[in-house]
Design a protein around this motif. Sequence first.
Motif, PDB file in Angstrom:
ATOM      1  N   ASP A 152     -57.762 -14.990 -83.177  1.00  0.00           N
ATOM      2  CA  ASP A 152     -57.423 -14.486 -84.513  1.00  0.00           C
ATOM      3  C   ASP A 152     -57.250 -12.972 -84.520  1.00  0.00           C
ATOM      4  N   ASP A 166     -53.214 -13.694 -84.628  1.00  0.00           N
ATOM      5  CA  ASP A 166     -53.596 -14.596 -85.712  1.00  0.00           C
ATOM      6  C   ASP A 166     -52.396 -15.225 -86.399  1.00  0.00           C
ATOM      7  N   ARG A 167     -52.563 -16.487 -86.756  1.00  0.00           N
ATOM      8  CA  ARG A 167     -51.438 -17.220 -87.312  1.00  0.00           C
ATOM      9  C   ARG A 167     -50.984 -16.709 -88.682  1.00  0.00           C
ATOM     10  N   GLU A 206     -50.464 -17.784 -82.219  1.00  0.00           N
ATOM     11  CA  GLU A 206     -50.911 -19.080 -82.712  1.00  0.00           C
ATOM     12  C   GLU A 206     -50.193 -19.435 -84.008  1.00  0.00           C
TER      13      GLU A 206
HETATM   14 MG    MG Z   1     -57.941 -19.256 -86.812  1.00  0.00          MG
END
Ligand code: MG
Length: 292
Positions: free
Chosen positions: A181, A203-204, A237
């Motif tokens: 993250d 982080d997404r 991600e």
């Molecule tokens: Mg996460």
Amino acid sequence: QAKNDGRSTYRFYQEQMNIDAVEQHQMLSGLAKALERQEFVLQFQPQIDLSSRMVIGAEALIRWQHPERGLIAPESFIALAEDSGHIVPIGEWVLLEACKQAAAWRKAGFPKLVIAVNLSAVQFKRGNLEMSVTRALTESGLDPDDLELELTESILIQNTEQVLATVRKLKTIGVRLSIDDFGTGYSSLAYLSRFSVDKLKIDRSFVQNMVDDAGSAAIVRAIIQMAKSLNLKTIAEGVEDENTLARLRLYHCDAVQGYYYGRPMTATEFSTYLSENQVALSSNSAIWRDSR
Ligand code: MG
Ligand code: C2E
Ligand code: MG
Ligand code: MG
């Protein structure tokens, strides 16, 4: 400071999860027995290298197969497991199980895969992490280089001598370290070199907005550039679509993880995924890409 006060933490947890005290009590006692009742399962999500288009690894993600409530996502019980201390034995189980599975895939003849395991800050504080990792590697026979530990910025930010010493020992064992993250916590460039981290997981929240939002795109780009200059690998991600993937290629991100290439799946499903995709990927990546 709420973390030090069990009561207020639990109350916060209740409010967050929208459950009452009775329900929480049930969750807690269930959590205490879940390990011996073998109710935890791991799912695996593929990680794909953007230049070779090979599956280079998998993240192990825990789920709780609850007898009455069905499959419970980690977001609904990890906090409670952390506050109650159950995360220490649960985390040990995850380490061993993930290493065993990776060793089994290796034995089955699949190409090298790095298995990524999430660690909680509580495992650093209360558990003997170095011992748990060593034991998981020994019992599974997995090469330390095939294990990647995902830390959060909140672990490193504590920056205590204890955390630093533990991280050093983990590096001595030979495992890889990544920061999960990345970009959401209190990022400091200093700790990246201090802890000799290998990889940043972007982080997404940034990844998912980067196509529509210039600010998020700039952040992703800056993280990748910074990582390169520090000799760190990057993985994005939450990659769900082609446009995001194209943008990440443009920015020279090393690898991706997300629904676009595969959702978290059972070990059996992952074996099938590997045998179906890894060959196509390595022999002719275009076939695989176009077939999606
Ligand atoms: Mg996460
Ligand atoms: P994480 O480590 O950031 O894991 C990635 C999460 O993003 C996973 O959620 C995964 O299913 C989800 N995800 C992956 N690709 C996509 C995508 O393309 N789109 C969207 N919307 N989501 C995607 P999951 O499995 O529910 O896990 C949530 C969090 O729970 C993890 O976040 C991690 O912090 C924690 N967790 C999971 N397993 C463990 C564990 O064994 N130990 C500890 N301490 N924490 C764990
Ligand atoms: Mg993770
Ligand atoms: Mg993450």
